[in-house]
Design a protein around this motif. Structure first.
Motif, PDB file in Angstrom:
ATOM      1  N   PRO A  83      -1.247  -8.576  -1.971  1.00 21.13           N
ATOM      2  CA  PRO A  83      -0.628  -7.551  -1.124  1.00 21.13           C
ATOM      3  C   PRO A  83      -1.647  -6.679  -0.402  1.00 21.13           C
TER       4      PRO A  83
ATOM      5  N   SER B  88       7.212 -10.182  -3.081  1.00 22.02           N
ATOM      6  CA  SER B  88       7.811  -8.915  -2.692  1.00 22.02           C
ATOM      7  C   SER B  88       9.291  -9.138  -2.384  1.00 22.02           C
TER       8      SER B  88
ATOM      9  N   ALA C 109       3.940  -9.554  -4.026  1.00 18.54           N
ATOM     10  CA  ALA C 109       3.938  -8.341  -4.848  1.00 18.54           C
ATOM     11  C   ALA C 109       2.699  -8.278  -5.729  1.00 18.54           C
TER      12      ALA C 109
END
Length: 379
Positions: free
Chosen positions: A223, A259, A291
């Motif tokens: 991320p 995510s 994520a």
């Protein structure tokens, strides 16, 4: 609409080579079915839709579908030589498969099919038959494990024997060829030719812009990876890869790496063929799908096992053609692959960088070179 009634034949259990080992398969998938195609590519005198038995990367029985095209004229003694063509990316949903497009009367073929026609038409006109798998999970009950080199290579191999069993005008002398996703599948086919498939006369590999070395790139994503414009080109690829990996490796909790945006994209992945998915993903960086980092040892190992194109095992000629203006498959990754093949002992490797050629025109740009190379392998 199907023109001829389906013929069902029984098949024996298969053998697969996982990690270089031959493992017997129980409860082999059902047999072959064949139907006349409602339309064909230029150069073909006859065409058939084929459903046939193969195995996935875990050695489990599976069904794949594909097409068979025959040249005009009288077959030579022993039958027409064959090119097993591995398609480039069309998508992962059933609606994306070439066989589906033929069945539902779509006016247009998938882009990956259109890109291959300059070569396939010339092969047919030269007296070479073409078989072309849709891979496991495209138009069949299984999920498509996108860019899994073993399952895709198995499908490329098994369609040759299945077609020859149904059509006596076909020989079992063949070359594996393909573009992009199919370029990687053709390479894996060549590496596995001595450990997988029924007896045949395999002659070599012609690979255009093969997807490769993604297992070295994808684990770099997290991320917090800085946004780099060229990485945006792999957003659609990452969606399809993680979708396939999630089904192939349920022991790896793929969802935990995603995510909310990533989970949404994977949930809709089968509904969007590749052109539509790339359009939907404009402006979305691959790291936005995540994520947590894909460098986690469990994920990195799974990606390596799932994606890696073999760099050993080749005993027949390998030719790789790569456009230097390609922004989908970076030329640097293909160059690295070719160098590793040589470094690891493949004796007959020809790597041909093509100045100015893109991912979408490399086949047309190189057909005058590729055609005689393939015919030379076959004859």
């Amino acid at each position: 609409m199907k023109i001829r009634s389906t013929v069902i034949l029984s098949t024996a259990a298969a053998l697969i080579g996982g990690a270089g080992l031959l493992t017997p398969i129980a409860d082999a998938a059902p047999a072959t079915s064949i139907d006349v195609l409602p339309r064909m590519i230029d150069g073909a005198a006859a065409g058939y839709a084929l459903s046939y038995s193969t195995t996935d990367e875990h050695g489990r029985p599976a069904i794949a579908r594909g097409q068979v095209y025959l040249p005009s004229g009288t077959p030579p003694p022993g039958g027409w030589p064959v090119v097993s063509w591995a398609k480039g990316t069309v998508g992962i949903g059933d609606s994306c498969a070439m066989t589906t497009a033929l069945d539902d009367g779509s006016a247009e073929d998938p882009l990956a099919v259109e890109l291959s026609k300059p070569l396939l038409t010339q092969l047919l006109r030269s007296g070479t038959a073409v078989v072309s798998t849709d891979y496991i999970g495209l138009g069949t009950a299984d999920a498509h494990h996108y860019l899994n080199s073993v399952s895709e290579a198995n499908a490329v191999t098994d369609i040759v024997g299945a077609a020859a069993d149904e059509l006596p005008e076909l020989s079992r002398t063949w070359v594996a060829a393909g573009h992009s996703q199919g370029g990687a599948a053709a390479l894996a086919t060549g590496a596995r030719a001595n450990i997988y498939g029924s007896a045949s006369d395999f002659r070599g590999v012609m690979s255009f812009a093969p997807s490769s070395n993604l297992e070295a790139v994808v684990p770099l994503l997290s991320p917090t990876t800085p946004r780099i414009a060229p990485l945006d080109n792999i957003t659609a690829t990452l969606i399809y890869v993680l979708h396939g990996l999630r089904d192939s490796r349920p022991d790896v909790d793929v969802n935990s790496y995603l995510s909310e945006l990533g989970r949404d994209y994977l949930a809709q992945a089968e509904d969007s063929c590749i052109s539509e998915l790339r359009e939907k993903g404009i402006g979305v960086a691959p790291q936005q799908l995540l994520a947590r980092s894909l460098s986690d040892p469990v994920m990195a190992s799974a990606l390596r096992e799932y994606l890696s194109v073999p760099t050993i095992g080749y005993t027949r000629p390998v030719v790789i053609e790569q456009g230097l203006a390609d922004t989908v498959v970076p030329p640097a990754l293909t160059t690295a692959l070719a160098a590793e093949l040589v470094a690891r002992g493949t004796r007959d490797v020809t790597y041909l960088p093509v100045p100015g050629a893109t991912h979408y025109d490399v086949i047309a740009a190189t057909v005058d070179d590729a055609l005689p190379r393939i015919l030379g392998m076959l004859h």
